[in-house]
Design a protein around this motif. Structure first.
Motif, PDB file in Angstrom:
ATOM      1  N   TYR A 141       0.812  -1.210   0.000  1.00 48.01           N
ATOM      2  CA  TYR A 141       0.000   0.000   0.000  1.00 48.01           C
ATOM      3  C   TYR A 141       0.850   1.266   0.000  1.00 48.01           C
ATOM      4  CZ  TYR A 141      -4.493   2.277   0.358  1.00 48.01           C
ATOM      5  OH  TYR A 141      -5.624   3.012   0.071  1.00 48.01           O
ATOM      6  N   HIS A 142       1.988   1.227   0.617  1.00 48.25           N
ATOM      7  CA  HIS A 142       2.964   2.319   0.560  1.00 48.25           C
ATOM      8  C   HIS A 142       4.363   1.738   0.426  1.00 48.25           C
ATOM      9  CE1 HIS A 142       4.220   6.518   1.132  1.00 48.25           C
ATOM     10  NE2 HIS A 142       5.269   5.990   1.737  1.00 48.25           N
ATOM     11  N   GLY A 205       3.693  -1.649   9.610  1.00 49.41           N
ATOM     12  CA  GLY A 205       2.714  -0.943  10.426  1.00 49.41           C
ATOM     13  C   GLY A 205       2.150   0.275   9.726  1.00 49.41           C
ATOM     14  N   ALA A 206       3.007   1.010   9.033  1.00 51.80           N
ATOM     15  CA  ALA A 206       2.555   2.189   8.282  1.00 51.80           C
ATOM     16  C   ALA A 206       1.606   1.776   7.162  1.00 51.80           C
ATOM     17  CB  ALA A 206       3.751   2.941   7.728  1.00 51.80           C
ATOM     18  N   ASN A 207       1.890   0.659   6.514  1.00 51.95           N
ATOM     19  CA  ASN A 207       0.972   0.148   5.491  1.00 51.95           C
ATOM     20  C   ASN A 207      -0.405  -0.122   6.083  1.00 51.95           C
ATOM     21  OD1 ASN A 207       2.971   0.215   3.558  1.00 51.95           O
ATOM     22  ND2 ASN A 207       2.847  -1.957   3.049  1.00 51.95           N
ATOM     23  N   ILE A 208      -0.420  -0.741   7.276  1.00 53.10           N
ATOM     24  CA  ILE A 208      -1.691  -1.057   7.924  1.00 53.10           C
ATOM     25  C   ILE A 208      -2.466   0.219   8.238  1.00 53.10           C
ATOM     26  CG2 ILE A 208      -2.757  -2.045   9.994  1.00 53.10           C
ATOM     27  CD1 ILE A 208      -0.355  -4.029  10.037  1.00 53.10           C
ATOM     28  N   VAL A 209      -1.771   1.201   8.785  1.00 50.13           N
ATOM     29  CA  VAL A 209      -2.419   2.474   9.130  1.00 50.13           C
ATOM     30  C   VAL A 209      -2.998   3.142   7.889  1.00 50.13           C
ATOM     31  CG1 VAL A 209      -2.005   4.821   9.987  1.00 50.13           C
ATOM     32  CG2 VAL A 209      -1.036   2.855  11.209  1.00 50.13           C
ATOM     33  N   LYS A 210      -2.190   3.257   6.863  1.00 56.49           N
ATOM     34  CA  LYS A 210      -2.637   3.945   5.638  1.00 56.49           C
ATOM     35  C   LYS A 210      -3.803   3.201   4.989  1.00 56.49           C
ATOM     36  CE  LYS A 210      -0.712   6.011   1.397  1.00 56.49           C
ATOM     37  NZ  LYS A 210      -1.088   7.401   1.738  1.00 56.49           N
ATOM     38  N   ALA A 212      -5.955   1.167   6.499  1.00 61.96           N
ATOM     39  CA  ALA A 212      -7.151   1.279   7.339  1.00 61.96           C
ATOM     40  C   ALA A 212      -7.803   2.650   7.198  1.00 61.96           C
ATOM     41  CB  ALA A 212      -6.785   1.021   8.801  1.00 61.96           C
ATOM     42  N   PHE A 213      -6.999   3.697   7.075  1.00 60.80           N
ATOM     43  CA  PHE A 213      -7.548   5.051   6.997  1.00 60.80           C
ATOM     44  C   PHE A 213      -8.179   5.351   5.644  1.00 60.80           C
ATOM     45  CE2 PHE A 213      -5.250   7.646  10.504  1.00 60.80           C
ATOM     46  CZ  PHE A 213      -5.582   6.687  11.429  1.00 60.80           C
ATOM     47  N   GLU A 214      -7.738   4.636   4.604  1.00 62.77           N
ATOM     48  CA  GLU A 214      -8.170   4.997   3.260  1.00 62.77           C
ATOM     49  C   GLU A 214      -9.153   4.001   2.635  1.00 62.77           C
ATOM     50  OE1 GLU A 214      -4.716   5.792   0.893  1.00 62.77           O
ATOM     51  OE2 GLU A 214      -4.063   7.472   2.153  1.00 62.77           O
ATOM     52  N   ASN A 215      -9.487   2.959   3.366  1.00 63.01           N
ATOM     53  CA  ASN A 215     -10.411   1.944   2.830  1.00 63.01           C
ATOM     54  C   ASN A 215     -11.592   1.718   3.768  1.00 63.01           C
ATOM     55  OD1 ASN A 215      -9.071   0.537   0.296  1.00 63.01           O
ATOM     56  ND2 ASN A 215      -7.443   1.035   1.727  1.00 63.01           N
TER      57      ASN A 215
END
Length: 215
Positions: A141-142, A205-210, A212-215
């Motif tokens: 995702y990132h 972890g950053a992938n998970i955050v991004k 979760a916030f965008e989907n």
């Protein structure tokens, strides 16, 4: 809680899920150490704010599964080593949260798997945890993880696995197993992980955050 009250909650609280910019730790019952890895989320927050342009609050918030406060957060993080228990009311509240736009990341800190799985059945009795393939969008995702979930800590010489539950094509629950991302997010002196290992954990972890916030 009546159906009418739930409907009103969704009307007023759903926008908060869309626009909130914070993460909360889930304080579950059963005796497991939900509070483990105290430096993990502050470090992940700092990394996300510097690397993926989030504006997360660095003060860790705590919520309980039966509270309406969970609807204030787009992402709940859950971890620990031991027993997990959701009452039927808590399970219903969590399910409503996930169905209305929320996201739950569960990171096994080693030892919670046997307890957790029966509680996930309470959340989604007609859904099975399914292993995510390495090409799932959350792994690219990132930051790119072409082999899927990274291995951070060794416990039983088992491969890391990411399991999920999707509702209408949206991943609402992510369960990371035999990886121990949270240990990699902790302060360097806690586990003495090499910087390259910590960086893998923080990037995932950053992938998970991004995601979760965008989907």
């Amino acid at each position: 809680m009546t159906i009418l009250r739930k409907s009103l909650l969704f009307i007023f609280l759903f926008p908060a899920i869309l626009f909130s910019q914070d993460i909360a730790v889930l304080q579950y019952g059963g005796g497991g150490d939900w509070y483990s890895n105290p430096t993990a989320l502050p470090n992940l927050v700092a990394f996300c704010n510097s690397q993926i342009d989030t504006t997360l609050d660095d003060k860790t918030k705590t919520v309980t599964p039966g509270s309406i406060d969970i609807f204030d957060y787009p992402l709940l993080h859950m971890t620990g080593h031991g027993n997990v228990f959701f009452s039927q009311e808590e399970a219903e509240n969590l399910r409503d949260y996930l169905m209305s736009g929320g996201f739950l990341h569960i990171d096994d800190n080693y030892g919670m798997d046997q307890y957790l799985r029966k509680e996930i059945v309470k959340l989604f009795p007609n859904q099975d945890l399914k292993e995510l393939p390495g090409n799932h969008p959350i792994f690219s995702y990132h930051f790119k993880f072409p082999d899927g979930l990274p291995k951070i800590h060794e416990h039983e010489n088992s491969r890391p696995q990411a399991f999920g539950i999707e509702i209408d094509g949206r991943l609402v629950l992510l369960y990371t197993f035999e990886s121990d991302l949270g240990d990699g997010w902790e302060n360097p002196e806690v586990h003495n992980d090499p910087e390259a290992v910590r960086l893998k954990a923080l990037r995932m972890g950053a992938n998970i955050v991004k995601y979760a916030f965008e989907n």
